[in-house]
Design an enzyme around this catalytic site. Structure first.
Site, mmCIF file in Angstrom:
data_model
loop_
_atom_site.group_PDB
_atom_site.id
_atom_site.type_symbol
_atom_site.label_atom_id
_atom_site.label_comp_id
_atom_site.label_asym_id
_atom_site.label_seq_id
_atom_site.Cartn_x
_atom_site.Cartn_y
_atom_site.Cartn_z
ATOM 1 N N SER A 75 0.814 -1.211 0.000
ATOM 2 C CA SER A 75 0.000 0.000 0.000
ATOM 3 C C SER A 75 0.850 1.265 0.000
ATOM 4 C CB SER A 75 -0.933 0.003 1.213
ATOM 5 O OG SER A 75 -1.799 -1.104 1.180
ATOM 6 N N HIS A 93 0.065 4.084 4.154
ATOM 7 C CA HIS A 93 -0.544 4.874 3.079
ATOM 8 C C HIS A 93 -0.003 6.301 3.079
ATOM 9 C CE1 HIS A 93 -4.466 2.284 2.609
ATOM 10 N NE2 HIS A 93 -3.353 1.594 2.438
#
Length: 307
Positions: free
Chosen positions: A164, A216
């Site tokens: 991610s 993220h």
């Protein structure tokens, strides 16, 4: 809309389109590693049944852990930890720094893997076709590394895996590429709003209790800065001035002053951010002590779940 703008910009400058091979290779590598992880996990042999039976027993040793233990259809946390998941204690106290890299090649389950690889294909291939495999490979790896650093600073009581951070790095790089090369694209506002919407969705998903939003955020910020450094393109009209018999190559600057400023600022932020993050991490710092509210960025409690 965005891909057509890219094509116009490429034709306008007379550039050739690169063949994307690195992005498919990254996808194949992630899928292959997941298969190895599931083979190592061997649910029927290691699961006691306290949390339920293995899912998809027909797959035998490739079957998934009980849903109560892993809702993403994947291996146990102990298997992930053994094979390189990001674990603060092992990184800092166990001196296993390599986990900052290996964690981005592991996935919690097949749902996690498919979602990430789908986005990697969409964004990675488009960027690689335009800028080549070296620059995109650097953005992918460094962004994933940046995401791992931020994750380790704030998530010190659980493990973390997934691409991610690297994926959000590609998204961040596409956003900064649009901003730094603003003059060569049409439909700028539409493309900008589309990017911001996609990024917002991914960050919102990161608020779920099973998703590492710090990876993220760290990957996004790193990739955003790297886009200003690695994806800078000549300003609109420079190619014509260079090739014109009436004007010399020096008649017009290849890059505008704003691009140079963004390049310098982004380079300083990347070097300083990664350096400070590593120093804090290996000094045993806990990011939550310096930011009391930051834990809300990773998981927001609701009536349906707690953090």
């Amino acid at each position: 809309m965005r891909s057509r703008d890219m094509e116009r910009g490429r034709k306008h400058r007379g550039d050739t389109q690169w063949t994307a091979w690195l992005t498919p290779t990254i996808v194949v590598a992630n899928v292959s590693i997941f298969i190895v992880v599931m083979y190592t996990n061997d649910c029927p042999k290691t699961t006691t049944g306290a949390n339920g039976d293995c899912v998809a027993k027909l797959l035998r040793r490739f079957s998934f852990q009980p849903l109560r233990e892993n809702p993403f259809l994947g291996p146990s946390s102990s298997t992930l930890e053994k094979l390189g998941a990001l674990d603060w204690k092992k990184v800092v106290q166990g001196n296993e720094k390599w986990r900052l890299i290996t964690a981005m090649w592991l996935h919690a389950g097949i749902i996690h893997l498919v979602m990430n690889m789908f986005d990697v294909i969409i964004f990675g291939i488009r960027l690689e076709q335009q800028f080549g495999f070296i620059r995109i490979g650097l953005i992918y790896l460094i962004s994933g590394f940046g995401g791992s650093i931020l994750s380790a600073l704030f998530l010190q009581k659980s493990i973390s895996v997934g691409a991610s951070g690297a994926l959000l790095g590609l998204m961040g790089a596409m956003l900064s590429e649009l901003l730094t090369n603003w003059t060569i694209y049409k439909s700028k506002l539409c493309a900008l709003l589309s990017f911001l919407f996609i990024i917002a969705i991914n960050l919102a998903i990161g608020l779920l209790p099973w998703v590492d939003n710090f990876a993220h955020i760290g990957g996004l910020l790193t990739g955003f800065c790297l886009g200003f450094i690695l994806l800078m393109q000549p300003q609109s009209g420079w190619e014509e001035f260079r090739n014109s018999s009436q004007y010399g190559a020096r008649a017009r600057s290849k890059y505008n002053p704003c691009q140079y400023v963004l390049f310098f600022v982004a380079a300083v932020l990347v070097v300083a951010g990664l350096t400070v993050g590593l120093v804090m991490l290996f000094d045993g710092e806990n990011g939550n002590k310096h930011c009391k509210w930051c834990h809300r960025l990773d998981c927001y409690p609701t009536s349906k779940w707690s953090c």
